[in-house]
Every structure is written in C-alpha cells, then in structure tokens.
Scaffold this active site. Sequence first.
Site, mmCIF file in Angstrom:
data_model
loop_
_atom_site.group_PDB
_atom_site.id
_atom_site.type_symbol
_atom_site.label_atom_id
_atom_site.label_comp_id
_atom_site.label_asym_id
_atom_site.label_seq_id
_atom_site.Cartn_x
_atom_site.Cartn_y
_atom_site.Cartn_z
ATOM 1 N N SER A 139 0.765 -1.200 -0.001
ATOM 2 C CA SER A 139 0.085 -0.117 -0.078
ATOM 3 C C SER A 139 0.886 1.294 -0.049
ATOM 4 O O SER A 139 2.077 1.261 0.302
ATOM 5 C CB SER A 139 -1.021 0.004 1.220
ATOM 6 N N TYR A 152 -1.470 -1.334 10.564
ATOM 7 C CA TYR A 152 -1.646 -1.541 9.317
ATOM 8 C C TYR A 152 -0.617 -0.962 8.340
ATOM 9 O O TYR A 152 0.001 -1.594 7.443
ATOM 10 C CB TYR A 152 -2.895 -1.137 8.560
#
Length: 258
Positions: A139, A152
């Site tokens: 990401s 995350y």
Amino acid sequence: MKEYALITGASKGIGRSVALQLAQKGYNLLLVARTESELQSLSTLLKAEHAVNVEYLPVDLSKAGAAGDVAGWVKKLNVPLTILVNNAGYGLWGNFDALDATQQMDMVKVNINAVVELSHYLLPVLKLQQQAYILNVSSTAAYQAVPTLAIYAATKAFVLSFSRALRFELKDSTISVSCLCPGPTDTGFAHAAGMDALAELAAKFNMAANDVAAIGLRGMFKKKAEIVPGFLNKLSAVAAIHSPKAFIERITAGLYKH
C-alpha cells in the site's frame, strides 16, 4: 499443461480483479480466501467465461498453520505454479491502545506472516518453472507512519521492505519479485477497516480495482520492483520519502483522524 497462478484474498477487490485478468490471459487459477460461497461463485464464473481450470481453498490465513495448509494443498495438486500473488490483507482504524489486541495481532498474521510463510513454502515450487513471479500487495501506507492506522501501515512497510530484499536475493534465479503499492482503491477497505466516517473522502480518490490489478500485473510481467498505480499516489509516495517524517505524520494524522 497450462501455467497456474495462486491468488490469496481472491474473492474480492484487487484479488478478484487479478483473478479475472489472469484468466483472460489463459492462466489456470488457485484461489484462496475465507468465504467458500464467494470462491465457488468466482470459480464458476471463471470456468464459464474463460475455460480455465480453477481450484479453490477456503481458509482463514490468520489461523495457525493456515499458510502451511495452503502450501500443502498446492503441492498435492502438483501443478506448474508460475505466479504467486500475496494479496490477502486488511486494516483496522483507531488508536492503537483502543483497538483490540487480538484483532490487531490477527491483522499482523494475515498481512505479514502469511506473506512470509507462503513465499517461503512455495519458492521451491516456483523455482521449478523457467520463469516465475511473486507479486506482493502492499500500500502507499508503506511509505510513512499513519496514526490511527499504525499497525496496518507498519505491516505494509514490512511487505515492501521484504519484497525488495527477496527480489535482490533472487535476482540470479528464474523468479522475479514485485511489490504493488496502491493508494485508495474501490475495494470496500474503508468499510472493513471501520472507516465509514471517512468513506466519502476516500471515494474522491479511489481507483477502480480493475485498473489497479491491470497496472499491477503489467508491472509484474515487466519485472518492476515497485508498482505505484496512479499519478497522485506516485506523488504522495515521493513526497513521503523526501519530506520530514514529523511533517508527513501530522498530515496523515489529520486525514485519518479518528
């Protein structure tokens, strides 16, 4: 025998789009996700529309031994695996001390442990092929710390770093390793992460999962190290790398304020 691709997190979002696009290219597929009904539906669709072989395994990759079960399943099938797409992953939104510790550790197991274990277990299988690929899905959160998405973002930074190191170690082999780092994508991530309050903001910047998958696969086949889809995402990644960390953390904290 046609080549096979294994995709984790295959039933939704980017994983589903990758499966559809690889099927269009004639790849047989091994699909892994948690929900059997979704895997069965996708398998039926792929077989009907693209006449490829599809096998699927419903499994929760946060459970102990799950990655080993997937690897054992692949080896038992004894198929020519040429592509591994480590796509399974999810996020939790909130301050670290307010989120449940068990849920956060389950996220680490899926986002990190499963990637590492599957890569390690399946490298011997991939090495049997004249050309093979690993595509790890990270990401743009990998490029900076993100308050309220602390774990995350840290897991995605791990995936990026691991991918680059593994790529270097395998540079003289038949396996190419790439890392896909998408920004906001229309996958239901915000809802799954408990970020409904920010869903409207995210929607303004979302890329379509099909577009992200296409860019990711194109970069993988070109043997690129890092693949960041979209101009704004590339710009944000570069800014995060070259700007003072404290400055970027203040910005992300404001964007993702809980």
